[in-house]
Design an enzyme around this catalytic site. Sequence first.
Site, PDB file in Angstrom:
ATOM      1  N   HIS A 104      -5.665   3.778  -1.669  1.00 44.67           N
ATOM      2  CA  HIS A 104      -7.014   4.062  -1.179  1.00 44.67           C
ATOM      3  C   HIS A 104      -7.441   5.414  -1.749  1.00 44.67           C
ATOM      4  CE1 HIS A 104      -9.791   4.215   2.632  1.00 44.67           C
ATOM      5  NE2 HIS A 104     -10.428   4.584   1.536  1.00 44.67           N
ATOM      6  N   HIS A 120      -3.696  -4.880   7.458  1.00 47.72           N
ATOM      7  CA  HIS A 120      -3.855  -3.758   8.382  1.00 47.72           C
ATOM      8  C   HIS A 120      -3.009  -3.971   9.631  1.00 47.72           C
ATOM      9  CE1 HIS A 120      -5.514  -0.122  10.096  1.00 47.72           C
ATOM     10  NE2 HIS A 120      -5.933   0.128   8.874  1.00 47.72           N
ATOM     11  N   GLU A 140      -8.642   0.617  -2.919  1.00 48.00           N
ATOM     12  CA  GLU A 140      -9.581   0.581  -1.794  1.00 48.00           C
ATOM     13  C   GLU A 140     -10.515   1.773  -1.930  1.00 48.00           C
ATOM     14  OE1 GLU A 140      -7.299   0.907   1.753  1.00 48.00           O
ATOM     15  OE2 GLU A 140      -6.210  -0.932   1.397  1.00 48.00           O
ATOM     16  N   ASP A 156      -0.113   4.541  -0.203  1.00 46.19           N
ATOM     17  CA  ASP A 156      -0.787   5.810   0.135  1.00 46.19           C
ATOM     18  C   ASP A 156       0.162   6.818   0.787  1.00 46.19           C
ATOM     19  OD1 ASP A 156      -3.190   4.735  -0.690  1.00 46.19           O
ATOM     20  OD2 ASP A 156      -3.949   4.351   1.333  1.00 46.19           O
ATOM     21  N   HIS A 157       1.036   6.313   1.679  1.00 42.68           N
ATOM     22  CA  HIS A 157       1.901   7.237   2.436  1.00 42.68           C
ATOM     23  C   HIS A 157       2.861   7.999   1.524  1.00 42.68           C
ATOM     24  CE1 HIS A 157       0.228   5.893   6.063  1.00 42.68           C
ATOM     25  NE2 HIS A 157       1.282   5.421   6.695  1.00 42.68           N
ATOM     26  N   ARG A 204      -7.413  12.992   0.117  1.00 45.66           N
ATOM     27  CA  ARG A 204      -6.362  13.609   0.929  1.00 45.66           C
ATOM     28  C   ARG A 204      -4.957  13.160   0.549  1.00 45.66           C
ATOM     29  NH1 ARG A 204      -6.775  10.216   6.503  1.00 45.66           N
ATOM     30  NH2 ARG A 204      -8.951  10.756   6.466  1.00 45.66           N
ATOM     31  N   ASN A 229       0.857  -1.183   0.000  1.00 43.06           N
ATOM     32  CA  ASN A 229       0.000   0.000   0.000  1.00 43.06           C
ATOM     33  C   ASN A 229       0.899   1.240   0.000  1.00 43.06           C
ATOM     34  OD1 ASN A 229      -1.423   2.300   1.049  1.00 43.06           O
ATOM     35  ND2 ASN A 229      -3.094   0.926   1.564  1.00 43.06           N
ATOM     36  N   THR A 240      -8.309   3.337   7.944  1.00 45.68           N
ATOM     37  CA  THR A 240      -9.529   2.527   8.000  1.00 45.68           C
ATOM     38  C   THR A 240      -9.635   1.908   9.399  1.00 45.68           C
ATOM     39  OG1 THR A 240      -9.062   2.021   5.698  1.00 45.68           O
ATOM     40  CG2 THR A 240     -10.812   0.747   6.760  1.00 45.68           C
ATOM     41  N   ARG A 262      -9.727   8.096  -1.281  1.00 47.04           N
ATOM     42  CA  ARG A 262     -10.669   8.578  -0.268  1.00 47.04           C
ATOM     43  C   ARG A 262     -11.590   9.644  -0.842  1.00 47.04           C
ATOM     44  NH1 ARG A 262     -10.403   7.672   4.982  1.00 47.04           N
ATOM     45  NH2 ARG A 262      -8.807   6.226   5.687  1.00 47.04           N
ATOM     46  N   GLU A 304     -10.729  -9.467   2.391  1.00 48.93           N
ATOM     47  CA  GLU A 304      -9.484  -9.134   3.080  1.00 48.93           C
ATOM     48  C   GLU A 304      -9.814  -9.082   4.568  1.00 48.93           C
ATOM     49  OE1 GLU A 304      -7.382  -5.571   1.802  1.00 48.93           O
ATOM     50  OE2 GLU A 304      -6.392  -5.440   3.748  1.00 48.93           O
TER      51      GLU A 304
HETATM   52  N1  PXP Z   1      -5.911  -3.041   4.188  1.00 53.98           N
HETATM   53  C1  PXP Z   1      -6.789  -2.016   4.242  1.00 53.98           C
HETATM   54  C2  PXP Z   1      -8.212  -2.272   3.865  1.00 53.98           C
HETATM   55  C3  PXP Z   1      -6.386  -0.721   4.617  1.00 53.98           C
HETATM   56  O1  PXP Z   1      -7.276   0.280   4.653  1.00 53.98           O
HETATM   57  C4  PXP Z   1      -5.023  -0.509   4.927  1.00 53.98           C
HETATM   58  C5  PXP Z   1      -4.547   0.859   5.296  1.00 53.98           C
HETATM   59  O2  PXP Z   1      -4.696   1.726   4.237  1.00 53.98           O
HETATM   60  C6  PXP Z   1      -4.142  -1.597   4.849  1.00 53.98           C
HETATM   61  C7  PXP Z   1      -4.622  -2.856   4.510  1.00 53.98           C
HETATM   62  C8  PXP Z   1      -2.689  -1.466   5.140  1.00 53.98           C
HETATM   63  O3  PXP Z   1      -2.532  -1.202   6.504  1.00 53.98           O
HETATM   64  P1  PXP Z   1      -1.122  -0.720   7.063  1.00 53.98           P
HETATM   65  O4  PXP Z   1      -0.837   0.616   6.442  1.00 53.98           O
HETATM   66  O5  PXP Z   1      -1.350  -0.634   8.549  1.00 53.98           O
HETATM   67  O6  PXP Z   1      -0.123  -1.743   6.658  1.00 53.98           O
END
Ligand code: PXP
Length: 235
Positions: free
Chosen positions: A42, A189, A69, A8-9, A48, A6, A100, A44, A150
């Site tokens: 994701h 997550h 997502e 996003d960061h 953001r 993921n 989330t 959103r 998931e």
């Molecule tokens: N799965 C889902 C549905 C999420 O929303 C996220 C966070 O965006 C993740 C997995 C990944 O989580 P983490 O960033 O804590 O590894």
Amino acid sequence: MRLAVNIDHIATIREARQAREPDPGAAAILAELAGAEGITVHLRGDRRHIKERDLELLRQVVATKLNIEMAATDEMVEIAARIGADQVTLVPERPHELTTEGGLDVRSQAATVERAVRRLREAGIRASIFIDSELDQIRAAAAVGTDAVEINTGPYASAAPRDRDRSLGRIKDAALEGVRLRLEVLGGHGLTYVNVRPVVAIREIVELNIGHSIVSRAALVGLDRAVREMVALLL
Ligand code: PXP
């Protein structure tokens, strides 16, 4: 076990300065070169971090699996169809949450979720639903026709040490039920370099979505080289 990263960061860092870098497209390419078998972002409602422009670019560069997502709304599903995502993961979304906060309550929103799943599958997109490790939710997810679930590993990741095994057991039971219902079972997550191994041992789970921990480590292990390169420019 497949890893989907993921990213996003990466977009969050970019948006901290509303700058051009770092670009999620570049991050996706590097993650794939390092062995990631999927890229997750994701989209959103408030945009953001990841924006539609990022999705368009990611669609062009991601060679593995582009998983988006999103909330189960018509607007979001139409965007996924236009972009041509490989997979969409339906997630609950609250406007001011940091991340989330739990799985989608499929049981109480079955009609909405079923509509989103049907529309995704008509568009040729695999549907996955992020759910808590509860048998009722797994069954509800299967009933709305999803391809995958998931399982939320967040409660396991944040459990006190004495509660960890119970939390892991719930994930295992949910995964077994998912396989029994012929769903592909994914997880994610809160997973880190420290807590991931017991989840990897659950053979029914075939893919993990991991973001925060990987990007955090990248910032630290990459800092040495980044500083050295700047120091060299200052000589
Ligand atoms: N799965 C889902 C549905 C999420 O929303 C996220 C966070 O965006 C993740 C997995 C990944 O989580 P983490 O960033 O804590 O590894």
